[in-house]
Motif scaffolding. Structure first.
Motif, short mmCIF file in Angstrom:
data_model
loop_
_atom_site.label_atom_id
_atom_site.label_comp_id
_atom_site.label_asym_id
_atom_site.label_seq_id
_atom_site.Cartn_x
_atom_site.Cartn_y
_atom_site.Cartn_z
N TYR A 276 0.83 -1.21 0.00
CA TYR A 276 0.00 0.00 0.00
C TYR A 276 0.87 1.25 0.00
O TYR A 276 1.81 1.36 0.80
N GLY A 277 0.53 2.19 -0.87
CA GLY A 277 1.20 3.48 -0.91
C GLY A 277 0.27 4.57 -0.43
O GLY A 277 -0.82 4.76 -0.98
N PHE A 278 0.67 5.29 0.62
CA PHE A 278 -0.18 6.30 1.25
C PHE A 278 -0.20 7.61 0.46
O PHE A 278 0.74 7.93 -0.27
N PRO B 220 2.57 -9.08 -5.27
CA PRO B 220 1.62 -9.39 -6.34
C PRO B 220 0.39 -8.49 -6.36
O PRO B 220 -0.32 -8.44 -7.36
N LEU B 221 0.12 -7.77 -5.25
CA LEU B 221 -0.98 -6.81 -5.23
C LEU B 221 -0.44 -5.47 -4.75
O LEU B 221 -0.01 -5.34 -3.60
N MET B 222 -0.44 -4.48 -5.63
CA MET B 222 0.07 -3.16 -5.32
C MET B 222 -1.08 -2.16 -5.33
O MET B 222 -1.78 -2.02 -6.34
N ILE B 223 -1.27 -1.46 -4.21
CA ILE B 223 -2.32 -0.46 -4.08
C ILE B 223 -1.65 0.90 -3.89
O ILE B 223 -0.81 1.07 -3.01
N PHE B 224 -2.04 1.86 -4.72
CA PHE B 224 -1.47 3.21 -4.64
C PHE B 224 -2.61 4.21 -4.46
O PHE B 224 -3.52 4.26 -5.28
N ASP B 225 -2.54 5.00 -3.39
CA ASP B 225 -3.57 6.00 -3.12
C ASP B 225 -3.08 7.37 -3.61
O ASP B 225 -2.23 7.99 -2.98
N GLU B 226 -3.60 7.78 -4.75
CA GLU B 226 -3.26 9.06 -5.37
C GLU B 226 -1.74 9.27 -5.45
O GLU B 226 -1.19 10.18 -4.82
N PRO B 227 -1.05 8.45 -6.20
CA PRO B 227 0.42 8.56 -6.30
C PRO B 227 0.88 9.87 -6.91
O PRO B 227 2.04 10.26 -6.75
N GLU B 228 -0.03 10.57 -7.59
CA GLU B 228 0.35 11.84 -8.22
C GLU B 228 0.42 13.00 -7.23
O GLU B 228 0.95 14.07 -7.57
N ALA B 229 -0.10 12.82 -6.03
CA ALA B 229 -0.18 13.91 -5.06
C ALA B 229 1.20 14.45 -4.70
O ALA B 229 2.08 13.70 -4.28
N GLY B 230 1.40 15.75 -4.87
CA GLY B 230 2.64 16.39 -4.46
C GLY B 230 3.84 16.14 -5.35
O GLY B 230 4.97 16.42 -4.95
N ILE B 231 3.61 15.62 -6.55
CA ILE B 231 4.72 15.30 -7.44
C ILE B 231 4.72 16.26 -8.63
O ILE B 231 3.67 16.57 -9.19
N ASP B 232 5.91 16.73 -8.99
CA ASP B 232 6.02 17.65 -10.12
C ASP B 232 5.70 16.93 -11.43
O ASP B 232 5.69 15.69 -11.50
N LEU B 233 5.45 17.69 -12.47
CA LEU B 233 4.98 17.14 -13.74
C LEU B 233 5.98 16.18 -14.37
O LEU B 233 5.61 15.14 -14.93
#
Length: 244
Positions: free
Chosen positions: A84-86, A156-169
């Motif tokens: 899980y990615g917060f 085998p199961l990867m969950i990402f919660d809004e991985p784009e948050a706070g990241i530059d383009l």
């Protein structure tokens, strides 16, 4: 395979009782790339956190490859291959990035492997391997390091919660390439909570969650135009690249 049946999550506070998720049913086949989207407050993050065991389940079933998760701890789920990615990753004062990657991998990584993991998330390895994962790093940097630790675990199961948050383009563009590469290798089932058009377009299927329920799901070519229409009319469902 991930199988969610009649999942309900209820919270109790000063304002009373509320069902954040109501009888959610969702099946995700192995190696699929699924993006879960929908309006803020609709239950997307709660669904992801329920799968990982970060919120208690009121009723229902969550099965991963036949194993019931609803009664298991976060640690037990992690051992079964769930990661899980917060939205806001934790920081670890006194711990270097390379040490965090080694812990995630479960063994000491070679220098080249550690560098590759950081490069995959848009970071220059020589600038980060020996840095502490503390307040000296920006939110976007910590987010990318966390995603690198998930890649290091190779779950085998990867969950990402809004991985784009706070990241530059630029880094976001590199991340979308990384997600695409993972999917092409068919090494993992990927669930991403996101509003971003470029991530949505990578998906095998989009799942629309609103009002605590799965409102619709299907291929990108059917679901995305529907979401876009609702966004243009309501300007509150999807954060597309061209702001309304």
């Amino acid at each position: 395979m991930l199988e969610i049946q009649n999942l309900t999550v209820t919270v109790h506070d000063e304002a009373g009782t509320a069902n954040i998720l109501r009888n959610v049913n969702l099946t995700v086949e192995d190696k699929k790339f699924i993006v879960i989207t929908g309006p803020n407050g609709g239950g997307k993050t709660t669904l992801a956190r329920a799968i990982m065991g970060l919120v208690p389940v009121t009723s229902g079933s969550i099965r991963w490859n036949g194993a019931e998760l609803a009664d298991k701890s976060v640690t037990e789920r992690a051992r079964l291959g769930v990661s899980y990615g917060f939205q806001q990753p934790p920081r670890f004062k006194g711990m270097k990035v390379k040490d965090l990657l080694n812990i995630a991998a479960g063994s000491k990584l070679s220098h080249d492997k550690a560098c590759t993991l950081l490069t995959q998330v848009g970071l220059c390895a020589r600038d980060y391997l020996d840095r502490d994962v503390d307040v000296s790093l920006s939110g976007g940097e910590v987010k990318r390091i966390e995603i690198a630790t998930i890649l290091a675990r190779n779950c085998p199961l990867m969950i990402f919660d809004e991985p784009e948050a706070g990241i530059d383009l630029w880094s976001f563009a590199r991340l979308t390439e990384t997600f695409s590469e993972i999917h092409k290798k068919k090494d993992a089932t990927i669930l991403i909570i996101s509003h971003q058009e470029r991530i949505l377009r990578l998906a095998d299927e989009i799942v629309l969650v609103a009002d605590g329920q799965v409102q619709d799901r299907g291929p990108v070519e059917r679901i995305y135009p529907k979401i876009l229409t609702q966004t243009v009319s309501g300007c509150n469902l999807l954060e597309v690249d061209s702001k309304c």
